[in-house]
Scaffold this motif. Sequence first.
Motif, PDB file in Angstrom:
ATOM      1  N   GLY A  39       0.821  -1.207   0.000  1.00  0.00           N
ATOM      2  CA  GLY A  39       0.000   0.000   0.000  1.00  0.00           C
ATOM      3  C   GLY A  39       0.855   1.257   0.000  1.00  0.00           C
ATOM      4  O   GLY A  39       0.577   2.224  -0.718  1.00  0.00           O
ATOM      5  N   ASP A 229      -7.631   5.742   2.338  1.00  0.00           N
ATOM      6  CA  ASP A 229      -7.944   5.512   3.747  1.00  0.00           C
ATOM      7  C   ASP A 229      -7.703   6.756   4.610  1.00  0.00           C
ATOM      8  O   ASP A 229      -8.186   6.835   5.736  1.00  0.00           O
ATOM      9  CB  ASP A 229      -7.106   4.347   4.289  1.00  0.00           C
ATOM     10  CG  ASP A 229      -5.610   4.557   4.083  1.00  0.00           C
ATOM     11  OD1 ASP A 229      -5.234   5.048   3.002  1.00  0.00           O
ATOM     12  OD2 ASP A 229      -4.822   4.218   4.980  1.00  0.00           O
ATOM     13  N   PHE A 259      -7.375   1.517  -2.755  1.00  0.00           N
ATOM     14  CA  PHE A 259      -6.840   0.496  -1.858  1.00  0.00           C
ATOM     15  C   PHE A 259      -6.104  -0.590  -2.631  1.00  0.00           C
ATOM     16  O   PHE A 259      -6.350  -0.811  -3.820  1.00  0.00           O
ATOM     17  CB  PHE A 259      -7.976  -0.162  -1.055  1.00  0.00           C
ATOM     18  CG  PHE A 259      -8.627   0.742  -0.059  1.00  0.00           C
ATOM     19  CD1 PHE A 259      -7.940   1.223   1.040  1.00  0.00           C
ATOM     20  CD2 PHE A 259      -9.958   1.120  -0.214  1.00  0.00           C
ATOM     21  CE1 PHE A 259      -8.540   2.056   1.966  1.00  0.00           C
ATOM     22  CE2 PHE A 259     -10.572   1.955   0.703  1.00  0.00           C
ATOM     23  CZ  PHE A 259      -9.863   2.420   1.791  1.00  0.00           C
ATOM     24  N   ARG A 261      -5.771  -4.592  -2.796  1.00  0.00           N
ATOM     25  CA  ARG A 261      -6.470  -5.812  -2.389  1.00  0.00           C
ATOM     26  C   ARG A 261      -5.574  -7.003  -2.690  1.00  0.00           C
ATOM     27  O   ARG A 261      -4.752  -6.961  -3.612  1.00  0.00           O
ATOM     28  CB  ARG A 261      -7.804  -5.942  -3.138  1.00  0.00           C
ATOM     29  CG  ARG A 261      -8.750  -4.775  -2.872  1.00  0.00           C
ATOM     30  CD  ARG A 261      -9.966  -4.804  -3.780  1.00  0.00           C
ATOM     31  NE  ARG A 261     -10.825  -5.944  -3.536  1.00  0.00           N
ATOM     32  CZ  ARG A 261     -11.742  -6.002  -2.586  1.00  0.00           C
ATOM     33  NH1 ARG A 261     -11.912  -4.964  -1.785  1.00  0.00           N
ATOM     34  NH2 ARG A 261     -12.473  -7.067  -2.413  1.00  0.00           N
ATOM     35  N   LYS A 266      -9.380  -6.960   0.861  1.00  0.00           N
ATOM     36  CA  LYS A 266      -8.582  -5.819   1.287  1.00  0.00           C
ATOM     37  C   LYS A 266      -7.378  -6.301   2.094  1.00  0.00           C
ATOM     38  O   LYS A 266      -7.505  -7.145   2.971  1.00  0.00           O
ATOM     39  CB  LYS A 266      -9.423  -4.858   2.132  1.00  0.00           C
ATOM     40  CG  LYS A 266      -8.665  -3.593   2.514  1.00  0.00           C
ATOM     41  CD  LYS A 266      -9.521  -2.651   3.344  1.00  0.00           C
ATOM     42  CE  LYS A 266      -8.699  -1.460   3.815  1.00  0.00           C
ATOM     43  NZ  LYS A 266      -9.461  -0.548   4.681  1.00  0.00           N
TER      44      LYS A 266
END
Length: 462
Positions: A39, A229, A259, A261, A266
């Motif tokens: 991420g 987020d 995001f 995944r 997730k």
Amino acid sequence: MLKIYNTLTRTKELFQPRETGKVGMYVCGMTVYDYCHIGHARVMVVFDTVARFLRHSGYALTYVRNITDIDDKIIQRAHENGETLNELTERFINAMHEDEQALAVLPPDLEPRATQSIPDIITMIEALIAKGLAYIGGNGDVFYSVSKFNNYGQLSGKNLDDLQAGERVDVDLAKQNPLDFVLWKMAKANEPAWESPWGLGRPGWHIECSAMSTCCLGNHFDIHGGGMDLQFPHHENEIAQSEGATGEKFVNVWMHNGFVRVNEEKMSKSLGNFFTVREVLKQYRPEIIRFFILSSHYRSPLNYSDEQLHDAGTALARLYNALRGIDIDITAKDVDYQNRFEQAMNDDFNTPVALSVLFELARELNKSKEGDQEKTLLLANTLKSLGALLGILQDDPEVFLKGGIADSVNLSSETIEQQIQARLDAKKAKNWALADSIRNDMKLQGVILEDAPDGTTSWRRE
């Protein structure tokens, strides 16, 4: 004409910098208590690509990406490890920079740290208290009074009444309102602390970014980025703090990447599907990871899987294959392909479409190799130059195609060349079964043999 999707207005807008020819961009960076995960890698690669294209477009860009080096998680991890806060953060800042360099992410122009910004943080909190937007709570902490800021919720689309209705009953009695958030935390035993008008303490997370961004770029700047987020509450709170303290609009364009995944779920530690950049680099070369990240639009979810990474490696090899055997000695570029590439990037940094232009270019380049030397050089230079704007295709094609992961490849180049010669000898002897067997055995070991019309054979690692 560059258009960017603005989270604040929920529309794709024509980008108009505050000052002609100049852009200020701030991106929320890492909280340095652990290694960077995929991420984080997406944030780094996405906004590095944005920065590259803005500069290519002629803007004088000031790119700021902060480091959060004081935080509850950092303090807890340092205690668990039995090391000082500084020892922990320096170790992971160095690791972050190593990951960044591996992924061909250029360093930001400014990289402020929260612990080096304490005076600016205190000044901003003082301004908020003076304007009646902040108060000292019952426990000595300083809180932001959310209800005093009229536009709270504008970025996330959340309604203040709905947020309050959803709060639990057992609220923090130190606050006037359960939605109020901390700006300054009073010191606790065995925790780092700084002097302030409210006693020894340390800043809350949200105020750090407000202080660092405005000190580096001014009270009002062009672009603020980060992961989706962070939209609420972090970025929402940044707007409330910054606009409350300065009385000016904070940011014109808010950009949020989607995001990551893992196999359509997730990514999270609780699900056990959490991958650090370092873990992934043990299996895939850095440029393949970067290519994989750019193969999805930055606002879309990115699905991490071995199949996706394998496909990215195969696709990237196709582009490098097109550049193979060409000594580029010109600086001119094919205007049509460049225009189409720029058109894709000007449409909210649409890297998947930009990559599709590169694949069309590679196909034409492969065809031109059969005769038109001048055109071949022009197309090859165009492919390499446009690839640079995405941070790819800058390696030597032979090095990339014959390289492996950290010397983990079983077959040496010398052994592969010997097998190629053995296969050529088998073909000369019309022993087709042996020739096919050698080729198949190489493939099982991750080496692809490629026959050319003139009978010579090249190879690449899969």
